[in-house]
Structures are given as C-alpha cells and as structure tokens.
Write a protein that holds these residues in place. Structure first.
Motif, PDB file in Angstrom:
ATOM      1  N   PHE A   1     -27.943  -7.264 -37.726  1.00  0.00           N
ATOM      2  CA  PHE A   1     -28.989  -7.458 -36.814  1.00  0.00           C
ATOM      3  C   PHE A   1     -30.468  -7.090 -37.519  1.00  0.00           C
ATOM      4  O   PHE A   1     -30.795  -6.284 -38.638  1.00  0.00           O
ATOM      5  CB  PHE A   1     -28.750  -6.851 -35.744  1.00  0.00           C
TER       6      PHE A   1
ATOM      7  N   THR B   1     -25.625 -16.971 -36.071  1.00  0.00           N
ATOM      8  CA  THR B   1     -25.826 -17.310 -34.613  1.00  0.00           C
ATOM      9  C   THR B   1     -27.282 -17.118 -34.144  1.00  0.00           C
ATOM     10  O   THR B   1     -28.141 -16.993 -34.961  1.00  0.00           O
ATOM     11  CB  THR B   1     -24.982 -16.254 -33.755  1.00  0.00           C
ATOM     12  N   ARG B   2     -27.538 -17.481 -32.936  1.00  0.00           N
ATOM     13  CA  ARG B   2     -28.711 -17.203 -32.472  1.00  0.00           C
ATOM     14  C   ARG B   2     -29.233 -15.887 -32.441  1.00  0.00           C
ATOM     15  O   ARG B   2     -30.272 -15.415 -31.861  1.00  0.00           O
ATOM     16  CB  ARG B   2     -28.859 -18.088 -30.990  1.00  0.00           C
ATOM     17  N   ASN B   3     -28.189 -14.941 -32.271  1.00  0.00           N
ATOM     18  CA  ASN B   3     -28.575 -13.652 -32.267  1.00  0.00           C
ATOM     19  C   ASN B   3     -27.480 -12.771 -33.175  1.00  0.00           C
ATOM     20  O   ASN B   3     -26.515 -12.170 -32.615  1.00  0.00           O
ATOM     21  CB  ASN B   3     -28.529 -13.079 -30.795  1.00  0.00           C
ATOM     22  N   GLY B   4     -28.020 -12.662 -34.398  1.00  0.00           N
ATOM     23  CA  GLY B   4     -27.388 -11.674 -35.343  1.00  0.00           C
ATOM     24  C   GLY B   4     -26.378 -12.705 -36.304  1.00  0.00           C
ATOM     25  O   GLY B   4     -26.201 -13.927 -36.062  1.00  0.00           O
TER      26      GLY B   4
ATOM     27  N   SER C   1     -21.084 -11.843 -32.792  1.00  0.00           N
ATOM     28  CA  SER C   1     -22.473 -11.418 -32.260  1.00  0.00           C
ATOM     29  C   SER C   1     -22.857 -12.029 -31.062  1.00  0.00           C
ATOM     30  O   SER C   1     -23.876 -11.514 -30.088  1.00  0.00           O
ATOM     31  CB  SER C   1     -23.501 -10.808 -33.473  1.00  0.00           C
ATOM     32  N   HIS C   2     -22.873 -13.386 -31.020  1.00  0.00           N
ATOM     33  CA  HIS C   2     -23.492 -14.061 -29.904  1.00  0.00           C
ATOM     34  C   HIS C   2     -22.494 -15.603 -29.901  1.00  0.00           C
ATOM     35  O   HIS C   2     -21.799 -15.945 -30.675  1.00  0.00           O
ATOM     36  CB  HIS C   2     -24.829 -14.576 -30.208  1.00  0.00           C
TER      37      HIS C   2
ATOM     38  N   ASP D   1     -35.038 -11.394 -39.013  1.00  0.00           N
ATOM     39  CA  ASP D   1     -34.794 -12.280 -37.699  1.00  0.00           C
ATOM     40  C   ASP D   1     -33.448 -12.557 -37.377  1.00  0.00           C
ATOM     41  O   ASP D   1     -32.554 -12.766 -38.131  1.00  0.00           O
ATOM     42  CB  ASP D   1     -35.586 -13.669 -37.731  1.00  0.00           C
ATOM     43  N   ASN D   2     -33.265 -12.467 -36.184  1.00  0.00           N
ATOM     44  CA  ASN D   2     -31.581 -12.538 -35.637  1.00  0.00           C
ATOM     45  C   ASN D   2     -31.106 -13.841 -35.591  1.00  0.00           C
ATOM     46  O   ASN D   2     -29.907 -14.069 -35.428  1.00  0.00           O
ATOM     47  CB  ASN D   2     -31.395 -11.639 -34.167  1.00  0.00           C
ATOM     48  N   TRP D   3     -32.151 -14.892 -35.323  1.00  0.00           N
ATOM     49  CA  TRP D   3     -31.852 -16.271 -35.190  1.00  0.00           C
ATOM     50  C   TRP D   3     -31.673 -16.885 -36.593  1.00  0.00           C
ATOM     51  O   TRP D   3     -32.542 -17.082 -37.174  1.00  0.00           O
ATOM     52  CB  TRP D   3     -32.641 -17.042 -34.489  1.00  0.00           C
TER      53      TRP D   3
END
Length: 332
Positions: free
Chosen positions: A90, A72-75, A53-54, A101-103
């Motif tokens: 997500f 990851t930092r996004n997902g 995802s990132h 939260d995604n992070w």
C-alpha cells in the motif's frame, strides 16, 4: 458464494503459462479454465491481510518466476504460487519507497524482469526486488523530462527494448539510463502528433510501427521518421471506426488484421491490406457480442479472441465470426 452484477463488469484479461484465464472484475478475481469452462472466484476478506486487498481488480500479470502481481483499486498484491500466500502493498504517507498510489491501473514486466506499475494518480512505480520497495516517477511542474501525467493507463516494451508509457496526457518514452521521459503529445503547434492525449493501449506491428489506442481513434507512429498516420471515426461513414474511443487492441499478423475494442460501440476488425473495417455489435442473436463497452482483449494460441465487456466475458471465433458469452449468475 458472493454474487453481484458487478462480477460481470470485466476490466482486464490475462492468460497464464498453463492457459488459464485470469479475469479481473469490479467484484473479485476469477480463475477461468477455458478447457473445462469452470471458474474459481477470489475475494477480499476484511481484516485478512493474506487475502486480496480489494474486490475491484484492475489488472493481473504472471511474472517470469511464475508468481502473480494483482493490481486493485486499493493496493497491490503479490501471490506466491509456492507458498500460496498473498503479500499486500500500500501507499504509506511517510515512506517515499512505498507505492505512490493505491489504485493500480496497469502492471508490466520488461525483458530484464523489472516490474513497472501504472497508477491512477501517482505516476509510474518501478519495483525494487532487493529492498522490496518502489521507485516513483511522477509529473513535476516545469520539468519537461519528467512523466507527462500522473495517470498511467498502459506500458509497452518494443522490439528494441524501449519502454513506452501511455498517460492521460500523451505518450512517454523512457530513457532507461537516465530515467528521463521524452513526450509525444497533441499540441496546437504539432499538427502531426497524436489525435488525442488520452492514451489507452499500444501494440507494435511486424514492421516495428507503434499502434496507439486513444480517445481520438487509432494512431500509427513510425519510430524512424516520427510521422503519424491515423484510423479515425467519421460520422456517417460505415468504413470508419464505429467511434473514436478505442480502449484496447489486439494484433493478429497471421490474419493481417488488427482488432479494436471500443468503449460504447463494440468491436471493430481492421484489415491491414484493404483498410476495410467491419463492426461487431450486440444483436438479438445469442452468438453476438454481449455488450458495446469493451475494456480489454487478448488472443489465445488456439486463435480465439477473448473480450472483456461490462456484461460478461466473450470468446470470439474469427473463422466463424461468432461469439460465446460467459457470465456469472446467482445460481452459479
């Protein structure tokens, strides 16, 4: 093949059941085989929901089933080793059962097979396999039994099955029956509490004491008496920690040592018997530590200590006190 200096900024290390190291970097995930020293890199592919995802990978674990969770930092990503497919998760604004939260900062599987996630600003999440959703635990104003802070850095299960959470504002112990949180924090009233409320890492020693890595040194918590002892940085004292900012720790009972990864001043070895501290920092010698910024460490069965730095992966041999450095270069 992509290349970026960010590929050498390593945030987390995990050894899977085959002895493969999974290296989380700020630019992709690396599968590194210590036997052959060969690596495979995995990246986010824009528009492809079956890729990561990132590219900023924060943490990886392999659950008991053999499948992997990748934060990851996004997902969040779930990699099924049988189908070789990735499922992404997500935060969804209108779905209270989605990620908070995604992070994702840390992932932990407890002895019951529960998956716990620590996020950057959404507290703690517990994965529900039946619904494929998440239960959220967050800090609630004026609720003293809620999580003490929504930034979660570390999770540990002790020998008694207690789960400990390290946050940006103290240590939390979860009551697994009521899901309430007991806080252990530095306060002006409680002089014998943690030396800092920024909690980065934990380990439990053979005596059942909880060692806590903080931004104010290492704290050793006696769970029976509630008392703390401290290993601190003292300016100008060579036999103290090289700095107060302890981000990661490894316990090696066979060597009667603890190893402290410091953020900005290298590696410290602490001898539990003599209480002596030895510092390891970069030198012009090619067999020295590659950088002073250490994010994570792990020890493999062959006795080596693997160290994640902002300038590559280091393999440390405690017998010879020498380092091997692995970096990603444009010619790879």
């Amino acid at each position: 093949e992509y290349y970026s200096p960010r590929s050498n900024y390593i945030l987390h290390l995990f050894e899977d059941d085959r002895g493969i190291l999974w290296v989380s970097t700020t630019y992709g995930l690396v599968r590194f085989d210590p036997g052959t020293e060969r690596s495979t890199r995995y990246y986010h592919v824009p528009g492809d929901s079956t890729s990561l995802s990132h590219n900023n990978i924060r943490c990886v674990i392999q659950e008991k089933s053999g499948n992997f969770w990748i934060g990851t930092r996004n997902g969040l990503n779930y990699y099924d080793t049988t189908t070789q497919k990735i499922r992404q998760y997500f935060h969804q604004k209108d779905d209270p059962n989605s990620l908070s939260d995604n992070w994702i900062r840390t992932i932990f599987e407890d002895r019951s097979g529960n998956i716990w996630l620590g996020t950057n600003d959404g507290g703690l999440c517990l994965y529900d396999r039946e619904t494929n959703g998440f239960t959220r635990f967050t800090n609630k104003l004026n609720e003293t039994s809620s999580l003490s802070n929504n930034r979660v850095y570390s999770i540990l299960e002790d020998v008694d099955g207690n789960i400990w959470i390290g946050t940006y504002n103290g240590v939390n112990k979860i009551n697994k029956y009521t899901y309430s949180f007991n806080h252990i924090k530095q306060t002006s009233l409680e002089k014998k509490g943690p030396s800092s409320n920024f909690i980065w890492d934990f380990f439990e020693d053979n005596a059942g004491q909880l060692w806590i890595a903080t931004s104010g040194g290492v704290n050793i918590y006696n769970k029976e008496t509630g008392e703390f002892s401290y290993i601190m940085h003292q300016e100008g004292q060579n036999m103290s920690l090289n700095s107060a900012e302890v981000r990661t720790m490894v316990y090696t009972p066979d060597l009667n040592c603890a190893w402290f990864g410091l953020y900005g001043t290298g590696l410290d070895r602490y001898d539990l018997a003599s209480q002596e501290i030895r510092h390891f920092v970069p030198t012009p010698d090619k067999n020295s530590l590659s950088d002073v910024y250490i994010s994570d460490m792990l020890r493999t069965d062959d006795g080596y200590l693997w160290i994640a730095t902002s300038r590559g992966l280091n393999r440390f041999d405690p017998e010879s006190n020498s380092f091997n450095v692995y970096t990603h270069s444009e010619s790879d």
